[in-house]
Write a protein that holds these residues in place. Structure first.
Motif, mmCIF file in Angstrom:
data_model
loop_
_atom_site.group_PDB
_atom_site.id
_atom_site.type_symbol
_atom_site.label_atom_id
_atom_site.label_comp_id
_atom_site.label_asym_id
_atom_site.label_seq_id
_atom_site.Cartn_x
_atom_site.Cartn_y
_atom_site.Cartn_z
ATOM 1 N N SER A 149 0.844 -1.196 0.000
ATOM 2 C CA SER A 149 0.000 0.000 0.000
ATOM 3 C C SER A 149 0.877 1.244 0.000
ATOM 4 O O SER A 149 2.047 1.206 0.383
ATOM 5 C CB SER A 149 -0.908 0.010 1.230
ATOM 6 O OG SER A 149 -0.145 0.211 2.408
ATOM 7 N N GLU A 150 0.281 2.355 -0.429
ATOM 8 C CA GLU A 150 1.075 3.592 -0.487
ATOM 9 C C GLU A 150 1.511 4.031 0.899
ATOM 10 O O GLU A 150 2.617 4.538 1.080
ATOM 11 C CB GLU A 150 0.267 4.698 -1.172
ATOM 12 C CG GLU A 150 1.061 5.980 -1.347
ATOM 13 C CD GLU A 150 0.480 6.900 -2.405
ATOM 14 O OE1 GLU A 150 0.681 8.120 -2.274
ATOM 15 O OE2 GLU A 150 -0.150 6.409 -3.354
ATOM 16 N N ARG B 201 5.330 4.444 1.956
ATOM 17 C CA ARG B 201 5.836 5.710 2.494
ATOM 18 C C ARG B 201 6.595 5.466 3.803
ATOM 19 O O ARG B 201 7.679 6.021 4.014
ATOM 20 C CB ARG B 201 4.684 6.683 2.724
ATOM 21 C CG ARG B 201 5.131 8.059 3.238
ATOM 22 C CD ARG B 201 3.961 8.980 3.513
ATOM 23 N NE ARG B 201 3.209 9.258 2.306
ATOM 24 C CZ ARG B 201 2.015 8.754 2.029
ATOM 25 N NH1 ARG B 201 1.425 7.938 2.907
ATOM 26 N NH2 ARG B 201 1.394 9.061 0.930
ATOM 27 N N LYS C 14 6.402 8.146 -8.508
ATOM 28 C CA LYS C 14 5.472 8.475 -7.431
ATOM 29 C C LYS C 14 6.119 9.494 -6.499
ATOM 30 O O LYS C 14 7.305 9.384 -6.173
ATOM 31 C CB LYS C 14 5.119 7.209 -6.649
ATOM 32 C CG LYS C 14 4.005 7.378 -5.629
ATOM 33 C CD LYS C 14 3.757 6.066 -4.889
ATOM 34 C CE LYS C 14 3.116 5.021 -5.785
ATOM 35 N NZ LYS C 14 1.713 5.358 -6.135
ATOM 36 N N LEU D 111 5.887 10.561 -2.785
ATOM 37 C CA LEU D 111 5.351 10.114 -1.504
ATOM 38 C C LEU D 111 5.150 11.274 -0.544
ATOM 39 O O LEU D 111 4.218 11.280 0.262
ATOM 40 C CB LEU D 111 6.280 9.078 -0.887
ATOM 41 C CG LEU D 111 6.478 7.794 -1.708
ATOM 42 C CD1 LEU D 111 7.515 6.895 -1.042
ATOM 43 C CD2 LEU D 111 5.161 7.059 -1.901
#
Length: 241
Positions: free
Chosen positions: A16-17, A21, A113, A115
């Protein structure tokens, strides 16, 4: 590493993001502390048994040193840049500009991406016309930029673990997934709009770097910092912004 055939990655992690992170923030924090430690060692009044061996100490203010732990080689270059402010140099102290200095045939440099405002994931891909060391290699790296309380600027760049990288961006075609264990810059402000730059890179000869290249890396580091210095000199100074 063998480059025979486009074998798919056998393992990849879906993450998951939020978990990504947290992982990258933790990994990059460790990298930042290693960079700060490397920049602070063996200075006047701070000499100790930290494993760094000076390879060359040039008249133009460049120092190249190396530290080895098992098969891992960590190289450090220090350079006093006169009439170049930290804000000027930090504009070129990034994963993409450094990759171009290592190998000009960088066919793709793309932010995958963001973050956080200062924390990004980047894909670097080198083409078939690259030198053998980089030919058809790609790297999925994070880049984190921080300003310390004393104003020191730090940029940390390193590869994501291959399983996480494969989940974010599956390896394509005949690309070979490379591994950059640790790299980055520490940029410290000096008087008269000058700065001291420390550039550290840790390489894995078993996975990416041929051992025959390790002994020539000190020359390469001098060229990289010199080229980045020229790029920085073309950037606006603080007073020109």
């Amino acid at each position: 590493m063998s480059s025979t055939g486009p074998a798919p990655c056998s393992r990849s992690w879906s993450i998951s993001e939020d978990s990504l992170r947290r992982y990258v923030h933790f990994a990059s924090e460790s990298c930042i502390q290693e960079l700060l430690s490397a920049s602070d060692s063996n200075r006047i009044g701070n000499v100790g048994n930290d494993g760094w061996k000076i390879l060359s100490d040039l008249d133009n203010g460049v120092e190249i040193s190396k530290r080895r732990s098992g098969s891992f080689h960590t190289f450090r270059s220090r350079w006093l840049l006169r009439s170049v402010s930290p804000q000027q140099f930090i504009t070129v102290a990034n994963a993409i500009d450094a990759a171009k200095q290592w190998e000009p045939d960088l066919v793709e440099a793309r932010y995958i991406k963001d973050l956080e405002d200062n924390l990004s994931i980047i894909r670097l891909r080198f083409g078939e016309n690259s030198k053998p060391l980089f030919r058809n290699r790609e790297f999925i790296v994070y880049e984190r930029r921080e300003t310390m309380e004393d104003g020191t600027l730090v940029v940390a760049v390193a590869s994501l673990p291959k399983e996480i990288a494969a989940g974010l961006h599956p390896k394509q075609n005949n690309a070979i997934r490379g591994l950059l264990l640790q790299s980055g810059w520490v940029v410290e402000k000096l008087e008269d709009d000058s700065c001291m730059v420390t550039y550290v890179v840790q390489l894995d000869p078993a996975g990416w770097l041929p051992k025959c290249f390790v002994n020539r890396l000190n020359t390469k580091l001098v060229m990289i910092i010199e080229n980045l210095k020229k790029l920085a000199q073309g950037c606006p100074a603080d007073g020109d912004k």
